[in-house]
Structures are given as structure tokens and as C-alpha cells.
Design a protein around this motif. Structure first.
Motif, short mmCIF file in Angstrom:
data_model
loop_
_atom_site.label_atom_id
_atom_site.label_comp_id
_atom_site.label_asym_id
_atom_site.label_seq_id
_atom_site.Cartn_x
_atom_site.Cartn_y
_atom_site.Cartn_z
N SER A 73 33.20 36.76 42.27
CA SER A 73 34.30 37.65 42.13
C SER A 73 35.72 37.46 43.10
O SER A 73 36.84 37.39 42.69
N MET A 74 34.63 37.08 43.99
CA MET A 74 35.97 36.83 45.25
C MET A 74 36.79 35.95 45.18
O MET A 74 37.99 35.72 45.58
N CYS A 75 36.28 34.55 44.57
CA CYS A 75 36.66 33.56 44.36
C CYS A 75 37.80 33.41 43.32
O CYS A 75 39.02 33.24 42.78
N ILE A 76 37.07 34.47 42.19
CA ILE A 76 38.13 34.18 41.40
C ILE A 76 39.45 34.88 41.48
O ILE A 76 40.24 35.23 41.19
N GLY A 77 39.13 35.93 42.52
CA GLY A 77 40.25 37.22 42.88
C GLY A 77 41.34 35.97 43.76
O GLY A 77 42.44 36.59 43.60
N SER A 78 40.98 35.30 44.14
CA SER A 78 41.48 34.20 45.22
C SER A 78 42.21 33.48 44.36
O SER A 78 43.89 33.48 44.71
N TRP A 79 41.69 32.77 43.22
CA TRP A 79 42.06 31.80 42.83
C TRP A 79 43.71 32.31 41.61
O TRP A 79 44.90 32.07 41.42
N LEU A 80 43.31 33.38 41.54
CA LEU A 80 44.23 34.44 40.61
C LEU A 80 45.72 34.76 41.27
O LEU A 80 46.28 34.53 40.66
N ALA A 81 45.30 35.54 42.96
CA ALA A 81 46.43 35.80 43.39
C ALA A 81 46.86 34.73 43.23
O ALA A 81 48.77 34.91 44.21
N PHE A 82 46.87 33.67 44.29
CA PHE A 82 47.02 32.80 45.20
C PHE A 82 47.62 31.52 44.22
O PHE A 82 49.00 31.03 44.46
N GLY A 83 46.72 31.65 43.07
CA GLY A 83 47.48 30.53 42.47
C GLY A 83 48.24 30.85 41.19
O GLY A 83 49.64 30.36 41.03
N ARG A 84 48.73 31.90 41.18
CA ARG A 84 49.45 32.86 40.72
C ARG A 84 51.37 33.02 41.71
O ARG A 84 52.03 33.28 40.61
N LEU A 85 50.45 33.10 41.95
CA LEU A 85 52.09 33.21 44.25
C LEU A 85 52.41 32.19 43.39
O LEU A 85 53.46 31.77 43.66
N ASN A 86 52.02 30.69 43.53
CA ASN A 86 52.42 29.73 43.99
C ASN A 86 53.20 29.14 42.65
O ASN A 86 54.31 28.59 42.58
N HIS A 87 52.71 29.99 41.38
CA HIS A 87 53.57 29.62 40.43
C HIS A 87 54.69 30.55 40.31
O HIS A 87 55.34 30.06 39.81
N VAL A 88 54.55 31.47 40.62
CA VAL A 88 55.51 32.16 40.54
C VAL A 88 56.55 32.32 41.07
O VAL A 88 57.94 32.33 40.25
N LEU A 89 56.48 31.63 42.16
CA LEU A 89 57.46 31.38 43.44
C LEU A 89 57.93 30.20 43.40
O LEU A 89 59.24 29.03 43.76
N GLY A 90 57.85 29.60 42.22
CA GLY A 90 57.87 27.42 42.24
C GLY A 90 56.91 26.76 42.71
O GLY A 90 57.82 25.66 43.20
N LEU A 91 55.78 27.26 44.65
CA LEU A 91 55.51 26.18 44.69
C LEU A 91 54.87 25.30 43.98
O LEU A 91 54.29 24.46 44.90
N ASP A 92 53.76 25.46 43.22
CA ASP A 92 53.24 24.35 42.67
C ASP A 92 53.52 23.12 42.06
O ASP A 92 53.35 22.23 41.71
N ALA A 93 55.20 23.86 41.73
CA ALA A 93 55.66 22.91 40.94
C ALA A 93 56.28 21.69 41.79
O ALA A 93 56.60 20.00 41.88
N VAL A 94 56.85 22.51 43.27
CA VAL A 94 57.07 20.28 44.63
C VAL A 94 56.00 20.50 45.77
O VAL A 94 56.45 20.00 46.41
N CYS A 95 54.95 20.67 45.61
CA CYS A 95 53.81 20.88 45.99
C CYS A 95 53.15 19.41 45.66
O CYS A 95 52.72 19.23 44.45
#
Length: 164
Positions: free
Chosen positions: A132-154
Motif C-alpha cells: 500500500s505504501m509503495c503504491i501510494g508513493s508511485w501514484l503520487a510521485f509518478g503522477r506529479l512527474n507526469h502532470v508537471l511534464g518532468l517524465d518527458a524530459v528525464c
């Protein structure tokens, strides 16, 4: 990307470390702890992580493969996770991890007794909390990276080396 990054700065390092150091550094430490301190098997860990990556649409997360002492899931694993309901390549724990990740992200109000009975038949209470903690981390931080566009430049370190 919607955040301005100063010339010569690594986008992830800048956003996560310099822009909001009181929050970003703590978030980064939690994100890293999920990988460094997990007791979950690689296949169930990656099944849940990749399911969240697909739901978030995080390009970086979809491309990433967790490495445990030189061991990674096979290249076709992401396809099996996408088809977790019918996959013959995933064992029960990996299927449950993918299902839990999907339901946690998309339908958490309907995690019913039947689901929890199946989970508890294959996972200890401590493993359920950890997952549950792992999923929460990935959900929050993966979504943060995608929403801010960081996932496309990393760029993954292995990809950066291949470009040279």
C-alpha cells in the motif's frame, strides 16, 4: 514541461531538491525508501509499479525497470501486467499486486471483503501495508512527474549512456 528549469539544471534534481527543499527532499527520501527497503518480491513489486505507471501515464516510470542485484523482470513483463486478468505468465501474487494497484488508483472505495480475503490468502498484513505504501508513493510521485511534464524530459541513466 510547465515548470521553468534554469539552464544546465537537471529537471528532477531541481524540482525535487532545490525548488521546495523542505518537501521535495523528504518526498525523494520516501520515494527512494520504497526501492531500498522493500521486502516484496521483484515480480509483485514490478507488477504493482508498472500498473500504476500505466495508469499515471508517466513515461519515465513506464520505461524504468527495478534492478535487484542485476535481476530485472523480462522485457515482456509490462505486457503481462497490462493483461493481468488473463496472463499465464504472472503468478497469483503478481496478479493480486496488479489488481490492487489498479483498484487503489481507480476504485479504492470498492476494495471489498472478497478482495481482502484473496489478498490475505497470499500476503501477510505487513506485506499489504508495505505494498500500500509503495503504491501510494508511485501514484503520487509518478503522477506529479507526469502532470508537471518532468517524465518527458528525464532520461534514464542507461538511455543517456546509449546516446553517447
Amino acid at each position: 514541461m510547465i515548470i521553468d528549469i534554469p539552464e544546465g539544471k537537471d529537471p528532477i534534481g531541481y524540482v525535487w531538491g532545490e525548488m521546495v527543499p523542505g518537501i521535495g527532499i523528504a518526498a525523494s527520501q520516501f520515494s527512494l525508501a520504497v526501492y531500498e527497503h522493500t521486502t516484496l518480491g521483484l515480480r509483485e513489486f514490478e507488477a504493482a509499479r508498472l500498473r500504476i505507471a500505466a495508469i499515471n501515464g508517466c513515461l519515465f516510470c513506464l520505461d524504468w525497470r527495478t534492478d535487484r542485484n542485476g535481476e530485472k523482470v523480462e522485457d515482456t513483463f509490462i505486457d503481462e501486467v497490462e493483461q493481468w486478468r488473463t496472463s499465464d505468465a504472472l503468478d497469483t501474487r503478481a496478479k493480486l499486486a496488479a489488481e490492487y494497484a489498479e483498484r487503489y488508483a481507480q476504485d479504492h472505495h470498492n476494495l471489498d471483503d472478497e478482495f481482502w480475503e484473496r489478498m490475505k490468502a497470499h500476503y501477510s498484513h505487513a506485506e499489504i501495508v508495505e505494498l500500500s505504501m509503495c503504491i501510494g508513493s508511485w501514484l503520487a510521485f509518478g503522477r506529479l512527474n507526469h502532470v508537471l511534464g518532468l517524465d518527458a524530459v528525464c532520461v534514464l541513466p542507461s538511455h543517456a549512456a546509449a546516446k553517447q
